[in-house]
Motif scaffolding. Structure first.
Motif, PDB file in Angstrom:
ATOM      1  N   PHE A 135      29.887  52.391  33.675  1.00 29.42           N
ATOM      2  CA  PHE A 135      29.971  53.382  34.962  1.00 29.42           C
ATOM      3  C   PHE A 135      29.480  52.966  36.165  1.00 29.42           C
ATOM      4  CE2 PHE A 135      26.427  53.726  31.914  1.00 29.42           C
ATOM      5  CZ  PHE A 135      25.313  53.718  32.386  1.00 29.42           C
ATOM      6  N   MET A 136      28.799  51.766  36.248  1.00 32.78           N
ATOM      7  CA  MET A 136      28.059  51.340  37.410  1.00 32.78           C
ATOM      8  C   MET A 136      29.070  50.248  38.124  1.00 32.78           C
ATOM      9  SD  MET A 136      24.747  52.156  37.294  1.00 32.78           S
ATOM     10  CE  MET A 136      23.792  50.718  37.802  1.00 32.78           C
ATOM     11  N   ALA A 137      28.774  50.463  39.499  1.00 34.40           N
ATOM     12  CA  ALA A 137      29.291  49.417  40.558  1.00 34.40           C
ATOM     13  C   ALA A 137      28.453  48.297  40.451  1.00 34.40           C
ATOM     14  CB  ALA A 137      29.371  49.922  41.863  1.00 34.40           C
ATOM     15  N   PRO A 138      28.890  47.054  40.596  1.00 31.76           N
ATOM     16  CA  PRO A 138      27.786  45.717  40.475  1.00 31.76           C
ATOM     17  C   PRO A 138      27.020  45.831  41.294  1.00 31.76           C
ATOM     18  CG  PRO A 138      30.283  45.287  41.413  1.00 31.76           C
ATOM     19  CD  PRO A 138      30.157  46.522  40.894  1.00 31.76           C
ATOM     20  N   TRP A 139      27.218  46.282  42.568  1.00 26.48           N
ATOM     21  CA  TRP A 139      26.008  46.418  43.832  1.00 26.48           C
ATOM     22  C   TRP A 139      24.943  47.488  43.266  1.00 26.48           C
ATOM     23  CZ3 TRP A 139      31.408  46.671  44.914  1.00 26.48           C
ATOM     24  CH2 TRP A 139      31.640  47.960  44.829  1.00 26.48           C
ATOM     25  N   ASP A 140      25.353  48.280  42.575  1.00 25.80           N
ATOM     26  CA  ASP A 140      24.312  49.153  42.139  1.00 25.80           C
ATOM     27  C   ASP A 140      23.280  48.652  41.399  1.00 25.80           C
ATOM     28  OD1 ASP A 140      25.103  51.036  43.630  1.00 25.80           O
ATOM     29  OD2 ASP A 140      26.438  51.920  42.052  1.00 25.80           O
ATOM     30  N   MET A 141      23.783  47.303  40.451  1.00 27.99           N
ATOM     31  CA  MET A 141      22.840  46.847  39.682  1.00 27.99           C
ATOM     32  C   MET A 141      21.448  46.083  40.278  1.00 27.99           C
ATOM     33  SD  MET A 141      23.573  47.206  36.676  1.00 27.99           S
ATOM     34  CE  MET A 141      22.819  45.779  35.595  1.00 27.99           C
ATOM     35  N   SER A 142      21.267  46.095  41.576  1.00 26.45           N
ATOM     36  CA  SER A 142      20.325  45.715  42.452  1.00 26.45           C
ATOM     37  C   SER A 142      19.013  46.736  42.103  1.00 26.45           C
ATOM     38  CB  SER A 142      20.455  45.798  43.963  1.00 26.45           C
ATOM     39  OG  SER A 142      20.954  47.055  44.281  1.00 26.45           O
ATOM     40  N   SER A 143      19.355  47.956  42.040  1.00 24.64           N
ATOM     41  CA  SER A 143      17.989  49.071  41.795  1.00 24.64           C
ATOM     42  C   SER A 143      17.662  48.722  40.213  1.00 24.64           C
ATOM     43  CB  SER A 143      18.425  50.359  42.158  1.00 24.64           C
ATOM     44  OG  SER A 143      19.547  50.864  41.485  1.00 24.64           O
ATOM     45  N   VAL A 144      18.561  48.590  39.650  1.00 25.16           N
ATOM     46  CA  VAL A 144      18.445  48.537  38.159  1.00 25.16           C
ATOM     47  C   VAL A 144      17.285  47.157  38.056  1.00 25.16           C
ATOM     48  CG1 VAL A 144      19.116  47.848  35.719  1.00 25.16           C
ATOM     49  CG2 VAL A 144      20.537  49.461  37.112  1.00 25.16           C
ATOM     50  N   ALA A 145      17.729  46.098  38.532  1.00 31.90           N
ATOM     51  CA  ALA A 145      16.993  44.923  38.366  1.00 31.90           C
ATOM     52  C   ALA A 145      15.681  45.102  39.013  1.00 31.90           C
ATOM     53  CB  ALA A 145      17.749  43.561  38.845  1.00 31.90           C
ATOM     54  N   ASP A 173      36.412  43.690  37.064  1.00 35.01           N
ATOM     55  CA  ASP A 173      36.399  43.096  38.431  1.00 35.01           C
ATOM     56  C   ASP A 173      35.785  42.039  38.587  1.00 35.01           C
ATOM     57  OD1 ASP A 173      36.519  42.797  40.945  1.00 35.01           O
ATOM     58  OD2 ASP A 173      35.570  44.672  41.627  1.00 35.01           O
ATOM     59  N   PHE A 174      36.414  40.897  38.675  1.00 32.46           N
ATOM     60  CA  PHE A 174      35.603  39.551  38.596  1.00 32.46           C
ATOM     61  C   PHE A 174      34.798  39.335  40.047  1.00 32.46           C
ATOM     62  CE2 PHE A 174      38.399  38.987  35.247  1.00 32.46           C
ATOM     63  CZ  PHE A 174      37.781  38.223  34.206  1.00 32.46           C
ATOM     64  N   LYS A 175      34.941  40.126  41.034  1.00 30.84           N
ATOM     65  CA  LYS A 175      34.189  40.121  42.317  1.00 30.84           C
ATOM     66  C   LYS A 175      32.629  40.250  41.739  1.00 30.84           C
ATOM     67  CE  LYS A 175      36.283  43.013  44.927  1.00 30.84           C
ATOM     68  NZ  LYS A 175      37.555  43.543  44.017  1.00 30.84           N
ATOM     69  N   SER A 176      32.713  41.024  40.652  1.00 30.06           N
ATOM     70  CA  SER A 176      31.483  41.478  40.190  1.00 30.06           C
ATOM     71  C   SER A 176      30.504  40.138  39.967  1.00 30.06           C
ATOM     72  CB  SER A 176      31.369  42.389  39.136  1.00 30.06           C
ATOM     73  OG  SER A 176      31.753  41.930  37.942  1.00 30.06           O
ATOM     74  N   ILE A 177      30.921  39.228  39.698  1.00 28.80           N
ATOM     75  CA  ILE A 177      30.086  37.968  39.300  1.00 28.80           C
ATOM     76  C   ILE A 177      29.610  37.531  40.424  1.00 28.80           C
ATOM     77  CG2 ILE A 177      30.353  35.666  38.282  1.00 28.80           C
ATOM     78  CD1 ILE A 177      32.403  36.843  36.295  1.00 28.80           C
ATOM     79  N   PRO A 178      29.988  37.007  41.607  1.00 29.36           N
ATOM     80  CA  PRO A 178      29.464  36.603  42.687  1.00 29.36           C
ATOM     81  C   PRO A 178      28.733  37.914  43.262  1.00 29.36           C
ATOM     82  CG  PRO A 178      31.804  36.772  43.042  1.00 29.36           C
ATOM     83  CD  PRO A 178      31.709  36.897  41.714  1.00 29.36           C
ATOM     84  N   ALA A 216      36.906  35.093  29.221  1.00 29.29           N
ATOM     85  CA  ALA A 216      35.717  33.888  29.209  1.00 29.29           C
ATOM     86  C   ALA A 216      36.181  32.754  30.283  1.00 29.29           C
ATOM     87  CB  ALA A 216      35.843  33.474  27.770  1.00 29.29           C
ATOM     88  N   ARG A 217      37.423  32.323  30.120  1.00 28.20           N
ATOM     89  CA  ARG A 217      37.911  31.557  31.184  1.00 28.20           C
ATOM     90  C   ARG A 217      37.782  31.766  32.761  1.00 28.20           C
ATOM     91  NH1 ARG A 217      42.151  30.081  27.186  1.00 28.20           N
ATOM     92  NH2 ARG A 217      43.576  31.625  28.213  1.00 28.20           N
ATOM     93  N   ALA A 218      38.320  33.024  32.971  1.00 29.07           N
ATOM     94  CA  ALA A 218      38.267  33.579  34.255  1.00 29.07           C
ATOM     95  C   ALA A 218      36.804  33.840  34.799  1.00 29.07           C
ATOM     96  CB  ALA A 218      38.960  35.217  34.500  1.00 29.07           C
ATOM     97  N   GLY A 219      35.904  34.210  33.838  1.00 30.30           N
ATOM     98  CA  GLY A 219      34.588  34.515  34.144  1.00 30.30           C
ATOM     99  C   GLY A 219      33.946  33.021  34.661  1.00 30.30           C
ATOM    100  N   VAL A 220      34.192  31.891  33.775  1.00 25.52           N
ATOM    101  CA  VAL A 220      33.653  30.691  34.239  1.00 25.52           C
ATOM    102  C   VAL A 220      34.130  30.163  35.577  1.00 25.52           C
ATOM    103  CG1 VAL A 220      33.461  28.237  33.656  1.00 25.52           C
ATOM    104  CG2 VAL A 220      33.163  29.980  31.823  1.00 25.52           C
ATOM    105  N   ALA A 221      35.324  30.582  35.744  1.00 23.56           N
ATOM    106  CA  ALA A 221      36.358  29.866  37.144  1.00 23.56           C
ATOM    107  C   ALA A 221      35.569  30.813  38.159  1.00 23.56           C
ATOM    108  CB  ALA A 221      37.686  30.230  37.091  1.00 23.56           C
ATOM    109  N   ALA A 222      35.280  32.027  38.062  1.00 23.91           N
ATOM    110  CA  ALA A 222      34.604  32.928  39.049  1.00 23.91           C
ATOM    111  C   ALA A 222      33.197  32.643  39.264  1.00 23.91           C
ATOM    112  CB  ALA A 222      34.753  34.310  38.524  1.00 23.91           C
ATOM    113  N   GLY A 223      32.528  31.903  38.540  1.00 30.70           N
ATOM    114  CA  GLY A 223      31.144  31.378  38.746  1.00 30.70           C
ATOM    115  C   GLY A 223      30.084  31.912  37.818  1.00 30.70           C
ATOM    116  N   CYS A 224      30.323  32.555  36.714  1.00 35.60           N
ATOM    117  CA  CYS A 224      29.125  32.804  35.932  1.00 35.60           C
ATOM    118  C   CYS A 224      28.612  31.843  35.637  1.00 35.60           C
ATOM    119  CB  CYS A 224      30.103  33.675  34.897  1.00 35.60           C
ATOM    120  SG  CYS A 224      30.757  32.881  33.562  1.00 35.60           S
TER     121      CYS A 224
END
Length: 267
Positions: A135-145, A173-178, A216-224
Motif C-alpha cells: 500500500f506504499m509508494a516507494p518515495w514514502d519509504m523515506s519516513s519509514v527508513a 513498478d520497477f522505477k521503485s528500485i532507483p 528477478a531479471r528485470a530487478g537486476v537490470a533496474a539496478g537492485c
C-alpha cells in the motif's frame, strides 16, 4: 564473517530459503544446498526462513514452529553452513532474542509503518530489512527508513515486493528500485512475493511462479543490490507460499543468469 552490509552495497547478493521453517531436516538440507551454491558462485547468500508466519489468510494456515524452536533450528543452520541469517519479527519484544541468532531482522510488508517494531529492530544494531508495504509508494519509504536511522541504526535494506493492483493481484513498478536507492540504502527485489496473488485461493494466497525469473531479471537490470526469492525443494507441497516459491533444483541456474545480467549492466 565479512561485513555483509558493506558487501551488499557493492556486489549482487541473494536472500534465499523456504518461506517458513516446516521442519528441521528440510530447512537444514535446503540451507546446505544454498551454501554450496554460494561457494560455487562466489556470492553472498543470506538464508531466509520464518519461525512464525503471523499474517496468514486463514486461521488454520501453517505458521511454523514458533520462536523458541525456530531459533534453535536457525542456530544449527548457521553453525552447520556458515550462512548469515535473516528472519522476520512481528512484535517489538521479539527483537532482542532474535538478534542473538540472526544477522538481519526483517520487517514484514504489512508492518512496515509500525514505529515501535522499527525502533526495536533498530535497537539491536543488526541490519534491518524493511519490506515496502503493498500500500506504499516507494518515495514514502523515506519516513519509514528514517524511523530506523533516527534510532541510531543506518544499516538498512529496503525491499520491493509489489503493490496492490485491484483485487488479489500485485504489480511491480520497477522505477521503485532507483527511487528507493536514492534514499541511500541498498534495495532488494523480492521476486517471489511479487508474483503472489493475495488471498487468490480463497483460504490461502495463490501465485504465478513462472514469472519469478522475469521479475528477478528485470530487478537486476533496474539496478537492485540484492534479489530475494523464497525457494523450496517441493513447492507444490510447501506449507506456506508454495504457489509463488521457486524450485530449489532450478535455483543455481537462475542465479547464474542473474549474475550474467548484473555483469552486462555494469560492464
Amino acid at each position: 564473517m565479512e561485513d555483509i552490509y558493506t558487501d551488499s552495497r557493492n556486489k549482487l547478493f541473494f536472500i534465499l530459503g523456504p518461506c517458513v521453517l516446516e521442519n528441521r531436516d528440510m530447512a537444514l538440507t535446503a540451507a546446505e544446498q544454498l551454501a554450496a551454491m554460494a561457494g560455487r558462485l562466489g556470492v553472498t547468500v543470506v538464508f531466509k526462513s520464518s519461525f512464525d508466519k503471523a499474517n496468514r489468510t486463514a486461521k488454520d494456515g501453517f505458521r511454523g514452529p514458533g520462536m523458541e524452536q525456530g531459533l534453535l533450528w536457525l542456530q544449527e543452520i548457521k553453525r552447520r553452513t556458515g550462512l548469515p541469517l535473516i528472519t522476520d519479527i512481528h512484535l517489538p519484544q521479539q527483537a532482542q532474542a532474535v538478534a542473538e541468532v540472526v544477522d538481519v531482522i526483517q520487517i514484514p510488508a504489512f508492518l512496515c509503518r509500525q514505529t515501535d517494531l522499527l525502533v526495536a529492530a533498530a535497537g539491536t544494531g543488526k541490519i534491518v530489512n524493511i519490506k515496502k508495504g503493498q500500500f506504499m509508494a516507494p518515495w514514502d519509504m523515506s519516513s519509514v527508513a528514517e524511523k530506523v536511522a533516527r534510532s541510531g541504526n543506518r544499516r538498512i535494506w529496503l525491499t520491493e515486493r509489489g503493490s496492490a493492483f485491484g483485487y488479489n493481484n500485485l504489480v511491480v513498478d520497477f522505477k521503485s528500485i532507483p527511487v528507493m536507492a536514492r534514499l541511500g540504502y541498498p534495495v532488494i527485489m523480492d521476486a517471489t512475493h511479487s508474483v503472489q496473488l493475495p488471498g487468490g485461493l480463497g483460504a490461502s494466497s495463490g501465485g504465478e511462479r513462472e514469472f519469478v525469473p522475469v521479475l528477478a531479471r528485470a530487478g537486476v537490470a533496474a539496478g537492485c543490490h540484492g534479489v530475494f526469492m523464497e525457494v523450496h525443494p517441493d513447492p507444490q507441497n510447501a506449507l506456506c507460499d508454495g504457489p509463488n516459491s521457486w524450485p530449489l533444483a532450478e535455483t543455481f541456474s537462475l542465479l547464474q543468469n542473474l549474475l550474467r545480467i548484473r555483469r552486462a549492466v555494469y560492464a
